[in-house]
Design a protein around this motif. Sequence first.
Motif, short mmCIF file in Angstrom:
data_model
loop_
_atom_site.label_atom_id
_atom_site.label_comp_id
_atom_site.label_asym_id
_atom_site.label_seq_id
_atom_site.Cartn_x
_atom_site.Cartn_y
_atom_site.Cartn_z
N GLY A 87 4.36 -8.55 46.70
CA GLY A 87 4.02 -9.45 45.61
C GLY A 87 4.90 -9.28 44.40
O GLY A 87 5.80 -8.43 44.35
N ALA A 88 4.61 -10.12 43.41
CA ALA A 88 5.30 -10.07 42.12
C ALA A 88 4.26 -10.16 41.02
O ALA A 88 3.34 -10.98 41.08
CB ALA A 88 6.30 -11.22 42.01
N LEU A 89 4.40 -9.30 40.01
CA LEU A 89 3.56 -9.36 38.83
C LEU A 89 4.35 -10.07 37.74
O LEU A 89 5.46 -9.66 37.39
CB LEU A 89 3.17 -7.95 38.37
CG LEU A 89 2.43 -7.11 39.41
CD1 LEU A 89 2.18 -5.70 38.87
CD2 LEU A 89 1.12 -7.77 39.81
N LEU A 90 3.78 -11.16 37.21
CA LEU A 90 4.48 -12.02 36.25
C LEU A 90 3.83 -11.89 34.89
O LEU A 90 2.62 -12.08 34.75
CB LEU A 90 4.44 -13.47 36.73
CG LEU A 90 4.82 -13.72 38.19
CD1 LEU A 90 4.66 -15.19 38.54
CD2 LEU A 90 6.23 -13.24 38.48
N GLN A 108 -1.30 -6.15 23.83
CA GLN A 108 -2.05 -6.85 24.88
C GLN A 108 -1.11 -7.46 25.90
O GLN A 108 0.05 -7.76 25.60
CB GLN A 108 -2.96 -7.91 24.29
CG GLN A 108 -2.24 -9.04 23.58
CD GLN A 108 -3.18 -10.09 23.05
OE1 GLN A 108 -4.26 -10.29 23.61
NE2 GLN A 108 -2.81 -10.77 21.99
N ASP A 109 -1.62 -7.61 27.11
CA ASP A 109 -0.86 -8.17 28.22
C ASP A 109 -1.73 -9.12 29.02
O ASP A 109 -2.89 -8.81 29.32
CB ASP A 109 -0.36 -7.07 29.17
CG ASP A 109 0.62 -6.11 28.51
OD1 ASP A 109 1.63 -6.58 27.99
OD2 ASP A 109 0.35 -4.89 28.55
N TRP A 110 -1.15 -10.27 29.38
CA TRP A 110 -1.70 -11.15 30.41
C TRP A 110 -0.74 -11.09 31.59
O TRP A 110 0.46 -11.36 31.44
CB TRP A 110 -1.81 -12.58 29.91
CG TRP A 110 -2.93 -12.84 28.95
CD1 TRP A 110 -2.88 -12.80 27.58
CD2 TRP A 110 -4.28 -13.21 29.29
NE1 TRP A 110 -4.11 -13.10 27.05
CE2 TRP A 110 -4.99 -13.36 28.07
CE3 TRP A 110 -4.95 -13.42 30.49
CZ2 TRP A 110 -6.34 -13.72 28.04
CZ3 TRP A 110 -6.29 -13.78 30.47
CH2 TRP A 110 -6.97 -13.93 29.25
N ILE A 111 -1.24 -10.74 32.79
CA ILE A 111 -0.39 -10.55 33.96
C ILE A 111 -0.94 -11.36 35.12
O ILE A 111 -2.12 -11.25 35.46
CB ILE A 111 -0.32 -9.06 34.36
CG1 ILE A 111 0.23 -8.21 33.20
CG2 ILE A 111 0.55 -8.87 35.60
CD1 ILE A 111 0.11 -6.72 33.43
N PHE A 112 -0.08 -12.17 35.74
CA PHE A 112 -0.47 -12.92 36.92
C PHE A 112 0.08 -12.23 38.16
O PHE A 112 1.26 -11.86 38.21
CB PHE A 112 0.07 -14.35 36.86
CG PHE A 112 -0.26 -15.19 38.07
CD1 PHE A 112 -1.58 -15.52 38.36
CD2 PHE A 112 0.73 -15.61 38.93
CE1 PHE A 112 -1.90 -16.27 39.48
CE2 PHE A 112 0.43 -16.37 40.05
CZ PHE A 112 -0.89 -16.70 40.33
N ASN A 113 -0.76 -12.02 39.15
CA ASN A 113 -0.38 -11.36 40.40
C ASN A 113 -0.15 -12.42 41.47
O ASN A 113 -1.09 -13.07 41.92
CB ASN A 113 -1.47 -10.38 40.83
CG ASN A 113 -1.06 -9.56 42.05
OD1 ASN A 113 -0.03 -9.82 42.68
ND2 ASN A 113 -1.87 -8.58 42.40
N LEU A 114 1.09 -12.59 41.86
CA LEU A 114 1.44 -13.53 42.94
C LEU A 114 1.63 -12.69 44.20
O LEU A 114 2.75 -12.37 44.59
CB LEU A 114 2.72 -14.30 42.58
CG LEU A 114 3.13 -15.44 43.51
CD1 LEU A 114 2.05 -16.53 43.53
CD2 LEU A 114 4.46 -16.03 43.08
N GLY A 115 0.52 -12.30 44.83
CA GLY A 115 0.56 -11.36 45.93
C GLY A 115 0.22 -11.97 47.27
O GLY A 115 -0.32 -13.07 47.36
#
Length: 348
Positions: A158-161, A169-176
């Motif tokens: 996957g990739a963490l975007l 603060q962080d917003w992270i999308f997991n495209l796994g």
Amino acid sequence: MLLRFALACCSLGCLASVSMADNFDRRALADKHAPAGIMGAHLHDKGEWMVEYKYMNMYMEDNQIGENKVSDATALGTATPVGPPGPGITVDGVTTNRGATPTQMTMEMHMAHIMYGASENVTLYTMAMLPSITMDHTRANYTDFTTHNSGFGDTAFGALLRVYSDECQDWIFNLGCSVPTGDIFRETSTPTGSPTAFPYPMRLGSGTFNARPGLTYRRFHDWYSWGAQFQTDLPIGKNYRGYSVGDEFRFNSWTSVLLTDNLSVSLRGEHLWRTEYDGQDPAANGTLISTNVEQFRGGYWYNLGLGAQYLFHGHYFNAEFVPTISQDLNGIQLETDYAFIASWSKSF
């Protein structure tokens, strides 16, 4: 416009609550990673690698129907010993456990995890898994037997975007996703002496390509941090045995408290939902044992994670004890008692 205003207000609030000296990285302290049971919740700088070994042990004992624990005799459908096949137990219109019932299961998992910062906003990862599953059973005449299965499981990629980040603060999308490298059709000669396919919970993979999208939010303060994550595991189509495992949805929230810069403790709550299997393996005989009933694979679980994190000369140690607080199981299944998760990682 409203989103920009909200992010700006959140950023100002963050600056007010976190005192940062020049070049100080709040994310470099002991709570820089989420608790051990969480994956895909942090990013790496461009060109940075991380290697991790993670171990998990989950223990299950006694059968449960819905929210109620039942005895082995009830699970077999009889209170007195009889020679197999027994009468079985009927749950939700399905008669099962005419041959035997599971009484407990231990699943160990060894995981090798690699992450790489492809850019400031994209971190790539892969994880190989090695499960080892042992299940104890009792027959209708109350003689016992044990089965065991181990080997390579499915492999995750996957990739963490980075969706949005500021000073704290962080917003992270997991495209796994996962690929079906785990064996789903292996036979055992226990207990009949002739080849018998392992039941669904003892198979090493899903047999399908699975999509695993997720979203994580993290926020850092002076002496504590907190986060929330929604993660899914969604099989695509059916495997070559004619079924697909259930959809899985997890919602986690946690708080980590710094005791020192190098030591933190954490508290995590997890809601877990699973749906029943779709389709049927022709080798799965649900009348003989409940672990082969596709409708009995779903349910709801609430888990509580008690964890600690330790940073020592660049080595990161993370451990968590996770008892199951409540569960509502579809049909009849083994109830989950607890899990233990521990990991070591190092970035370079």
